[in-house]
Motif scaffolding. Structure first.
Motif, PDB file in Angstrom:
ATOM      1  N   ASP A 216       0.763  -1.287  -0.104  1.00 66.59           N
ATOM      2  CA  ASP A 216      -0.160   0.163   0.048  1.00 66.59           C
ATOM      3  C   ASP A 216       0.983   1.120   0.162  1.00 66.59           C
ATOM      4  O   ASP A 216       0.408   2.404  -0.708  1.00 66.59           O
ATOM      5  N   LEU A 217       2.099   1.138   0.569  1.00 64.93           N
ATOM      6  CA  LEU A 217       2.945   2.196   0.457  1.00 64.93           C
ATOM      7  C   LEU A 217       3.957   2.192  -0.455  1.00 64.93           C
ATOM      8  O   LEU A 217       3.780   2.499  -1.701  1.00 64.93           O
ATOM      9  N   GLY A 218       5.096   1.200  -0.372  1.00 62.95           N
ATOM     10  CA  GLY A 218       6.216   1.218  -1.366  1.00 62.95           C
ATOM     11  C   GLY A 218       5.634   0.988  -2.754  1.00 62.95           C
ATOM     12  O   GLY A 218       6.304   1.454  -3.617  1.00 62.95           O
ATOM     13  N   ALA A 219       4.978  -0.098  -2.923  1.00 58.94           N
ATOM     14  CA  ALA A 219       4.656  -0.706  -4.207  1.00 58.94           C
ATOM     15  C   ALA A 219       3.870   0.478  -5.042  1.00 58.94           C
ATOM     16  O   ALA A 219       4.009   0.599  -6.109  1.00 58.94           O
ATOM     17  N   GLU A 220       3.080   0.818  -4.293  1.00 60.62           N
ATOM     18  CA  GLU A 220       1.970   2.155  -4.820  1.00 60.62           C
ATOM     19  C   GLU A 220       2.823   3.253  -5.303  1.00 60.62           C
ATOM     20  O   GLU A 220       2.600   3.872  -6.570  1.00 60.62           O
ATOM     21  N   LYS A 221       3.766   3.619  -4.447  1.00 60.12           N
ATOM     22  CA  LYS A 221       4.965   4.815  -4.978  1.00 60.12           C
ATOM     23  C   LYS A 221       5.778   4.372  -5.880  1.00 60.12           C
ATOM     24  O   LYS A 221       5.955   5.013  -6.782  1.00 60.12           O
ATOM     25  N   PHE A 222       6.106   2.967  -5.944  1.00 64.48           N
ATOM     26  CA  PHE A 222       7.051   2.775  -6.864  1.00 64.48           C
ATOM     27  C   PHE A 222       6.248   2.639  -8.275  1.00 64.48           C
ATOM     28  O   PHE A 222       6.719   3.236  -9.315  1.00 64.48           O
ATOM     29  N   LEU A 223       5.141   2.216  -8.343  1.00 67.15           N
ATOM     30  CA  LEU A 223       4.396   2.099  -9.485  1.00 67.15           C
ATOM     31  C   LEU A 223       3.915   3.718 -10.044  1.00 67.15           C
ATOM     32  O   LEU A 223       3.760   3.924 -11.128  1.00 67.15           O
ATOM     33  N   ASP A 224       3.409   4.518  -9.205  1.00 67.95           N
ATOM     34  CA  ASP A 224       2.822   5.689  -9.470  1.00 67.95           C
ATOM     35  C   ASP A 224       3.928   6.898  -9.511  1.00 67.95           C
ATOM     36  O   ASP A 224       3.549   7.819 -10.180  1.00 67.95           O
ATOM     37  N   ILE A 225       5.053   6.765  -8.847  1.00 72.75           N
ATOM     38  CA  ILE A 225       6.028   7.921  -8.858  1.00 72.75           C
ATOM     39  C   ILE A 225       7.066   7.494  -9.599  1.00 72.75           C
ATOM     40  O   ILE A 225       7.624   8.418 -10.364  1.00 72.75           O
ATOM     41  N   LYS A 226       7.683   6.216  -9.149  1.00 73.34           N
ATOM     42  CA  LYS A 226       9.122   5.994  -9.817  1.00 73.34           C
ATOM     43  C   LYS A 226       8.947   5.380 -11.521  1.00 73.34           C
ATOM     44  O   LYS A 226       9.671   5.675 -12.529  1.00 73.34           O
ATOM     45  N   VAL A 227       7.977   4.735 -11.653  1.00 70.39           N
ATOM     46  CA  VAL A 227       7.821   3.998 -13.018  1.00 70.39           C
ATOM     47  C   VAL A 227       7.715   4.719 -14.108  1.00 70.39           C
ATOM     48  O   VAL A 227       8.178   4.949 -15.189  1.00 70.39           O
ATOM     49  N   PRO A 228       6.866   6.130 -14.037  1.00 72.04           N
ATOM     50  CA  PRO A 228       6.773   6.930 -15.153  1.00 72.04           C
ATOM     51  C   PRO A 228       8.278   7.257 -15.564  1.00 72.04           C
ATOM     52  O   PRO A 228       8.728   7.971 -16.481  1.00 72.04           O
ATOM     53  N   HIS A 229       9.366   7.811 -14.491  1.00 72.89           N
ATOM     54  CA  HIS A 229      10.673   8.067 -14.912  1.00 72.89           C
ATOM     55  C   HIS A 229      11.537   6.984 -15.257  1.00 72.89           C
ATOM     56  O   HIS A 229      11.981   7.242 -16.177  1.00 72.89           O
ATOM     57  N   LEU A 230      11.407   5.865 -14.855  1.00 74.25           N
ATOM     58  CA  LEU A 230      11.829   4.549 -14.949  1.00 74.25           C
ATOM     59  C   LEU A 230      11.557   4.151 -16.447  1.00 74.25           C
ATOM     60  O   LEU A 230      12.505   3.351 -17.376  1.00 74.25           O
ATOM     61  N   LYS A 231      10.332   4.291 -16.925  1.00 76.34           N
ATOM     62  CA  LYS A 231       9.811   4.128 -18.097  1.00 76.34           C
ATOM     63  C   LYS A 231       9.937   2.331 -18.282  1.00 76.34           C
ATOM     64  O   LYS A 231      10.083   2.046 -19.541  1.00 76.34           O
ATOM     65  N   LYS A 232       9.782   1.774 -17.134  1.00 80.13           N
ATOM     66  CA  LYS A 232       9.732   0.354 -17.322  1.00 80.13           C
ATOM     67  C   LYS A 232       8.950  -0.162 -16.017  1.00 80.13           C
ATOM     68  O   LYS A 232       9.335   0.091 -14.743  1.00 80.13           O
ATOM     69  N   ALA A 233       7.825  -0.651 -16.329  1.00 80.87           N
ATOM     70  CA  ALA A 233       6.974  -1.374 -15.102  1.00 80.87           C
ATOM     71  C   ALA A 233       7.546  -2.801 -14.836  1.00 80.87           C
ATOM     72  O   ALA A 233       8.170  -3.342 -15.734  1.00 80.87           O
ATOM     73  N   PRO A 234       7.325  -3.165 -13.784  1.00 79.96           N
ATOM     74  CA  PRO A 234       7.735  -4.636 -13.272  1.00 79.96           C
ATOM     75  C   PRO A 234       6.989  -5.577 -14.056  1.00 79.96           C
ATOM     76  O   PRO A 234       6.031  -5.410 -14.661  1.00 79.96           O
ATOM     77  N   ASP A 235       7.817  -6.633 -14.554  1.00 82.27           N
ATOM     78  CA  ASP A 235       7.365  -7.897 -15.154  1.00 82.27           C
ATOM     79  C   ASP A 235       6.810  -8.714 -14.290  1.00 82.27           C
ATOM     80  O   ASP A 235       5.816  -9.649 -14.565  1.00 82.27           O
ATOM     81  N   ALA A 236       6.978  -8.708 -13.146  1.00 79.64           N
ATOM     82  CA  ALA A 236       6.177  -9.569 -12.059  1.00 79.64           C
ATOM     83  C   ALA A 236       6.306  -8.770 -10.690  1.00 79.64           C
ATOM     84  O   ALA A 236       7.307  -8.164 -10.432  1.00 79.64           O
ATOM     85  N   VAL A 237       5.454  -9.080  -9.798  1.00 77.96           N
ATOM     86  CA  VAL A 237       5.615  -8.681  -8.257  1.00 77.96           C
ATOM     87  C   VAL A 237       5.704  -9.733  -7.649  1.00 77.96           C
ATOM     88  O   VAL A 237       4.817 -10.729  -7.494  1.00 77.96           O
ATOM     89  N   VAL A 238       6.597  -9.829  -6.463  1.00 81.42           N
ATOM     90  CA  VAL A 238       6.487 -10.719  -5.429  1.00 81.42           C
ATOM     91  C   VAL A 238       6.035 -10.363  -4.191  1.00 81.42           C
ATOM     92  O   VAL A 238       6.660  -9.295  -3.761  1.00 81.42           O
TER      93      VAL A 238
END
Length: 543
Positions: free
Chosen positions: A291-313
């Motif tokens: 709810d914290l780290g993953a949400e922020k990874f996906l909504d804040i970091k991914v747009p800059h990384l320009k690469k979404a995770p291929d899988a989530v553990v």
């Protein structure tokens, strides 16, 4: 193994590195620049359910998974955050994994490492000094001393510094005003470093940092103070990712360490993006629960990384599920199948959230000796009924051997499933719409209540054109709600936003909720009480 041997595995030469002794190195930015057109490998994001005092072992599983992927013949790099001295010497402990799934040199990583945290603290406090000096030396920008938003920082838990007064003792000591300290890892300086793609990007982000308002109520920035060059100079070495290794000699980038309950909770953009260019599989983690780290990874970091995770553990333990199912910490050793069933709804919510993003997810069941056959059977049955792949891990005790099942299933998931990443909200949403989206869809809440101050700030930010930025919600890590006592999967709760902090350099707006603090305090029995160094130089009590 000496660090050059680790670098050789990922085709980095001695000219690509700046050595910090035999077992640590930094990667030069010019090498990173040369890699930018290389093809990306696969990205695996490790997250977890909301943490409990029972411990989930997310970092340990991340390390073990990376080692296991290497063991089955996959080119792998692990990308983690740098530990903060605050939790290391407080209650949480360090962040280098544990047992036989550990990053080394553990003592260095958990203490001063390569000096990144010190550089960030220095840059943060240099900016504070420049602001106070500007006001003292005539205040050309007409900064309002009562509206300086930039705080000083320290990478330790020190509750006495949350609110302070500076400039006391007469005219020669500056202008008296109220101030405060954030812990360094929760500062905007840390977030700026972690989201910068180059020196030029770093300077551009530094320029945009809002430090105060002038007497007309207009924002004052670092660019107005003309000190972005000096700040970038202090951060030039810290911007370079750090290279270390696991016990089993898997390459690891440990770089940047923003808190996930206050800041965006991911390691640096440069570390993750560089790992993606150098390995077929990159394993990274996001802080605290999904709810914290993953949400922020996906909504804040991914747009800059320009690469979404291929899988989530998603890491889970039976112990933690029992706590979310209402069992007290002291009773976790006892078998309680019903509590596992009650707590499962908490895991189920996190699974739904990752599926909401269009990402394939797998559950890593981190084993503890207190787990019983009945509890294990029930959890496996519940996951099977939901059609969710799962694997048991025992990496703390068995290293890579304890993570092979997980590694093989993650590879299979990536090879047989096509992610269809869907961001949670578009930039065009208002601040209120974005927060409601997070609260209702990710936390499962009924809505949001805003203080009068927060309402005023939203109107002001919209007029200034800041409402296009993503939202970084600061809340307790222990619950899906903003109340740490509400475990499991609470319903019909309201998240209370008391105020916003614009972090234009980082590129997001922080929403402070509940009673969350940006400078933690030490517990009654801090971990520091068990730490020592022997005459031989051996360090004890650090974990």
């Amino acid at each position: 193994m000496e660090i050059q041997s680790i670098a050789d595995k990922i085709h980095l030469t001695k000219d690509d590195l700046e050595l910090y002794g035999n077992y640590k190195a930094k990667i030069h930015l010019d090498k990173i620049e040369h890699l930018k057109n290389e093809k990306n490998g696969h990205l695996i994001l490790v997250t977890s359910i909301n943490p409990t005092p029972a411990g989930e072992g997310k970092s340990t599983v991340s390390v073990g998974l990376a080692d296991a992927l290497t063991h089955i013949g996959k080119s792998t790099i692990l990308a983690l955050r740098e530990p903060s001295l605050g939790p290391t010497m407080g209650m949480k402990g360090g962040a280098a994994g544990g047992g036989y799934a550990q990053v080394v040199p553990m003592e260095d990583i958990n203490l001063h490492f390569t000096g990144d945290l010190h550089a960030l603290t220095t840059a943060n406090n240099a900016l504070a000094a420049f602001i106070d000096n500007h006001m003292y030396q005539g205040n050309e920008l007409q900064i309002d001393p009562d509206n300086v938003s930039w705080k000083r920082a320290l990478d330790l838990n020190d509750r006495a510094l949350r609110q302070v007064k500076v400039g006391l003792g007469g005219k020669t000591n500056g202008i008296p005003r109220e101030d405060g300290f954030d812990i360094t890892v929760a500062s905007e300086m840390m977030a700026v470093l972690c989201l910068s793609a180059s020196i030029e990007d770093l300077k551009a982000r530094l320029r945009q940092i809002v430090v105060a308002e002038n007497t007309k109520g207009e924002p004052v920035t670092v660019e107005d103070l003309k000190v972005e060059g000096a700040l970038a100079l202090l951060l030039k070495d810290a911007l370079q990712p750090n290279l270390v290794q696991t016990i089993e000699h898997t390459p690891v980038f440990v770089h940047g360490g923003p808190f996930a309950n206050i800041a965006h909770g991911c390691n640096s953009l440069l570390a993750t993006s560089t790992a993606l260019k150098l390995a077929d599989y990159t394993v990274t983690e996001a802080g605290f629960g999904a709810d914290l780290g993953a949400e922020k990874f996906l909504d804040i970091k991914v747009p800059h990384l320009k690469k979404a995770p291929d899988a989530v553990v998603i890491v889970v333990t039976i112990r933690a599920l029992k706590m979310h199912g209402g069992v007290a910490l002291k009773d976790l050793q006892k078998e309680n199948v019903e509590a596992v069933k009650r707590g499962f709804v908490h895991l189920e919510k996190h699974l739904q959230n990752m599926q909401r993003y269009g990402l394939p997810a797998i559950v890593a069941i981190n084993e503890f000796s207190s787990d019983t056959k009945n509890e294990e059977a029930l959890l496996s049955q519940l996951l099977k009924e939901k059609g969710v792949p799962a694997a048991r891990t025992s990496v703390w005790q068995n290293g890579s051997q304890g993570g092979i099942e997980l590694a093989e299933k993650v590879v299979d998931l990536i090879e047989t499933t096509e992610p269809s990443f869907m961001p949670l909200y578009p930039a065009s949403f208002t601040i209120e719409e974005k927060i409601n989206k997070i609260v209702k869809e990710i936390y499962g809440g009924a809505g949001v209540s805003f203080s009068k101050k927060a309402r005023q700030q939203m109107n002001q930010f919209a007029k200034r054109g800041w409402d296009h930025l993503p939202i970084c919600i600061a809340k307790t890590q222990y619950s899906l709600s903003d109340d740490p006592e509400k475990l499991g999967c609470p319903k019909d709760f309201t998240i209370s936003v008391r105020e916003f902090v614009p972090k234009l350099g980082a590129g997001f707006i922080v929403a402070l909720t509940g009673k969350v603090l940006t400078m933690p305090g030490l517990p009654k029995q801090p971990a520091a009480l068990k730490m020592d160094i022997l005459e031989t130089g051996e360090i004890t009590g650090l974990f």
